[in-house]
Design a protein around this motif. Structure first.
Motif, short mmCIF file in Angstrom:
data_model
loop_
_atom_site.label_atom_id
_atom_site.label_comp_id
_atom_site.label_asym_id
_atom_site.label_seq_id
_atom_site.Cartn_x
_atom_site.Cartn_y
_atom_site.Cartn_z
N GLY A 1 32.83 -27.14 66.16
CA GLY A 1 33.55 -27.55 65.85
C GLY A 1 33.89 -26.56 64.05
N GLY A 2 32.31 -25.95 63.87
CA GLY A 2 32.62 -24.66 62.51
C GLY A 2 33.20 -23.48 63.07
N GLN A 3 33.38 -23.85 64.01
CA GLN A 3 33.79 -22.37 64.98
C GLN A 3 35.38 -22.12 64.37
OE1 GLN A 3 31.68 -21.63 68.39
NE2 GLN A 3 30.32 -19.99 67.51
N GLN A 4 35.73 -23.78 65.44
CA GLN A 4 37.08 -23.78 65.08
C GLN A 4 38.59 -24.01 63.76
OE1 GLN A 4 38.30 -26.69 67.58
NE2 GLN A 4 36.49 -27.45 68.79
N GLN A 5 36.47 -24.50 62.70
CA GLN A 5 37.60 -25.40 61.18
C GLN A 5 38.04 -23.34 60.81
OE1 GLN A 5 39.44 -26.35 60.15
NE2 GLN A 5 38.49 -27.50 58.89
N ARG A 6 36.76 -21.94 61.07
CA ARG A 6 36.95 -20.85 60.71
C ARG A 6 38.47 -20.11 61.55
NH1 ARG A 6 31.71 -17.77 62.00
NH2 ARG A 6 30.83 -19.51 62.90
N VAL A 7 38.30 -20.37 62.63
CA VAL A 7 39.93 -20.27 63.13
C VAL A 7 41.03 -20.76 62.61
CG1 VAL A 7 41.05 -20.13 65.03
CG2 VAL A 7 38.94 -19.23 65.32
N ALA A 8 40.39 -21.43 62.08
CA ALA A 8 41.84 -22.68 61.05
C ALA A 8 42.31 -21.01 59.81
CB ALA A 8 41.27 -24.19 61.36
N ILE A 9 40.92 -21.00 59.15
CA ILE A 9 41.12 -20.72 58.13
C ILE A 9 41.75 -19.52 58.43
CG2 ILE A 9 40.10 -19.78 56.43
CD1 ILE A 9 37.24 -21.79 56.74
N LEU B 1 32.75 -31.97 60.42
CA LEU B 1 31.64 -30.88 60.57
C LEU B 1 30.37 -31.92 60.75
CD1 LEU B 1 32.87 -27.86 59.17
CD2 LEU B 1 33.55 -28.24 61.28
N ASP B 2 29.07 -31.33 61.59
CA ASP B 2 28.21 -31.75 61.64
C ASP B 2 27.30 -31.29 60.00
OD1 ASP B 2 28.26 -33.05 63.59
OD2 ASP B 2 27.68 -31.50 65.05
N PRO B 3 26.04 -31.58 59.40
CA PRO B 3 26.36 -31.17 58.64
C PRO B 3 25.85 -29.84 58.78
CG PRO B 3 25.45 -33.24 58.34
CD PRO B 3 26.20 -32.97 59.88
N GLU B 4 24.72 -29.20 59.59
CA GLU B 4 24.63 -27.55 59.59
C GLU B 4 25.67 -26.89 59.65
OE1 GLU B 4 24.19 -30.00 63.86
OE2 GLU B 4 23.73 -30.23 61.46
N LEU B 5 26.90 -27.50 60.39
CA LEU B 5 28.36 -26.30 60.20
C LEU B 5 28.77 -26.15 58.98
CD1 LEU B 5 29.50 -27.37 63.97
CD2 LEU B 5 27.86 -26.09 63.52
N VAL B 6 28.24 -26.91 57.44
CA VAL B 6 28.97 -26.94 56.74
C VAL B 6 29.04 -25.70 55.62
CG1 VAL B 6 29.20 -27.68 53.96
CG2 VAL B 6 29.14 -29.63 56.81
N ALA B 7 28.17 -25.08 55.83
CA ALA B 7 27.36 -23.87 54.99
C ALA B 7 28.17 -22.81 55.58
CB ALA B 7 26.16 -23.41 54.89
N ASP B 8 28.69 -22.75 57.29
CA ASP B 8 29.29 -21.56 57.56
C ASP B 8 30.68 -21.24 56.98
OD1 ASP B 8 26.69 -20.66 58.69
OD2 ASP B 8 27.34 -20.91 60.48
N VAL B 9 31.13 -21.86 57.17
CA VAL B 9 33.41 -22.47 56.31
C VAL B 9 33.06 -22.53 55.36
CG1 VAL B 9 34.60 -24.33 56.80
CG2 VAL B 9 32.95 -24.44 58.47
N LEU B 10 31.88 -23.11 54.40
CA LEU B 10 31.80 -22.78 52.87
C LEU B 10 31.74 -21.66 52.51
CD1 LEU B 10 30.84 -26.18 51.56
CD2 LEU B 10 32.48 -26.11 51.86
N GLY B 11 30.90 -20.51 53.22
CA GLY B 11 30.98 -19.17 52.88
C GLY B 11 32.10 -18.13 53.43
N VAL B 12 32.94 -18.72 54.53
CA VAL B 12 34.08 -17.94 54.67
C VAL B 12 34.67 -18.38 53.35
CG1 VAL B 12 36.25 -17.44 55.77
CG2 VAL B 12 33.91 -18.16 57.09
N LEU B 13 34.75 -19.54 52.97
CA LEU B 13 35.92 -19.77 51.90
C LEU B 13 35.97 -19.45 50.75
CD1 LEU B 13 36.59 -23.51 52.07
CD2 LEU B 13 38.85 -21.86 52.76
N ARG B 14 34.34 -19.32 50.29
CA ARG B 14 33.90 -19.08 49.66
C ARG B 14 34.01 -17.24 49.44
NH1 ARG B 14 28.88 -20.70 50.09
NH2 ARG B 14 29.31 -22.80 49.05
N ASN B 15 33.57 -17.09 50.28
CA ASN B 15 34.37 -14.84 50.57
C ASN B 15 36.02 -14.71 50.07
OD1 ASN B 15 33.73 -11.97 50.52
ND2 ASN B 15 34.64 -12.75 53.06
N ILE B 16 36.58 -15.85 50.64
CA ILE B 16 38.56 -15.01 50.32
C ILE B 16 37.84 -15.73 49.14
CG2 ILE B 16 39.85 -16.26 50.90
CD1 ILE B 16 39.42 -16.99 53.88
#
Length: 264
Positions: free
Chosen positions: A162-170, A190-205
């Motif tokens: 799910g986290g990878q799919q959301q990163r593709v969506a971003i 997303l499952d809690p352990e996947l949240v940090a990766d997605v938020l990290g991508v958005l923070r970087n953008i």
């Protein structure tokens, strides 16, 4: 010193709502809403469910139609305009030209399951923006590197977490090079352990681009880190707004205090 025309362009809000009304049957979700988002701002909308936050994003995506008032994107009327004293709908072509400036990442990933990751990202730039395939692929590969998924370009969405799919969506939303990015509870599925990766991508953008962001989230730490302005909604109205530090440490409105005590 900038010329008057240049200064006007700088001062024109990225998003402006003027007296916007949205009703669902007898329920008025937005009641004469006025607010603006300056270019380059990262604005987070917080508040209880049903307070109108996601409706604002859906109006900006033309997934819903307003019942009154006007919405402007970069100073241009979006779905309606005034002709004399009448509020009239703009044409689909006019809406479409403005709509291209706005990208959205949804709660659900909405990827095309029959396409590879790369194909999902290049679809809209080729068919909506008219880009040559080579340009779209170059852009997609750069974005996949940005979101840490270069090795997944030929995978299908069902082969991703799910986290990878959301990163593709971003990445897919960024591929359209929007001026404005709308983020609607992008970690809620997303499952809690996947949240940090997605938020990290958005923070970087947020840190590396000048894109305007309008964010709906219950991730208060993310809102605090990324936003430069937070708006508290209740009953379809803004009841408090401030910089993140102020609103999360010393909110003035009792309803804001009550909401933050419940979610923090």
């Amino acid at each position: 010193m900038p010329s008057p025309a240049t200064q006007d362009a700088v001062d024109t809000p990225a998003i402006e709502f003027r007296g916007v009304v949205k009703q669902f049957g007898d329920n008025t979700v937005l009641d004469g809403l006025d607010f603006t988002v300056a270019k380059g701002d990262r604005v987070t909308l917080i508040g209880p469910s049903g307070s109108g936050k996601t409706t604002i994003l859906r109006l900006l995506m033309t997934l819903e139609e307003s019942d009154g008032g006007l919405i402007f994107v970069d100073g241009e009327p979006y779905t309606h305009e005034m002709r004399g004293d009448k509020r009239v709908a703009r044409s689909e072509k006019q809406r479409g030209l403005v709509r291209r400036r706005v990208g959205m990442v949804f709660q659900q990933f909405n990827l095309f399951p029959n396409m590879t990751v790369l194909e999902n990202i290049i679809e809209a730039p080729i068919h909506v923006l008219g880009w040559p395939k080579a340009k779209a692929v170059d852009k997609a590969e750069h974005l996949l590197e940005l979101v840490g998924l270069s090795d997944k370009r030929d995978a299908r969405p069902t082969q991703l977490s799910g986290g990878q799919q959301q990163r593709v969506a971003i990445a897919r939303a960024c591929a359209m090079e929007p001026d404005i990015m709308l983020l609607d509870e992008v970690t809620s599925a997303l499952d809690p352990e996947l949240v940090a990766d997605v938020l990290g991508v958005l923070r970087n953008i947020a840190e590396t681009t000048d894109i305007t962001m309008l964010i709906v989230t219950h991730e208060m730490q993310f809102a605090r880190e990324v936003s430069n302005r937070v708006l508290m909604f209740d009953g379809g109205k803004i009841i408090e707004e401030a910089d993140p530090e102020t609103i999360f440490t010393s909110p003035e409105n009792e309803r804001t205090q009550e909401f933050l005590r419940a979610v923090l």
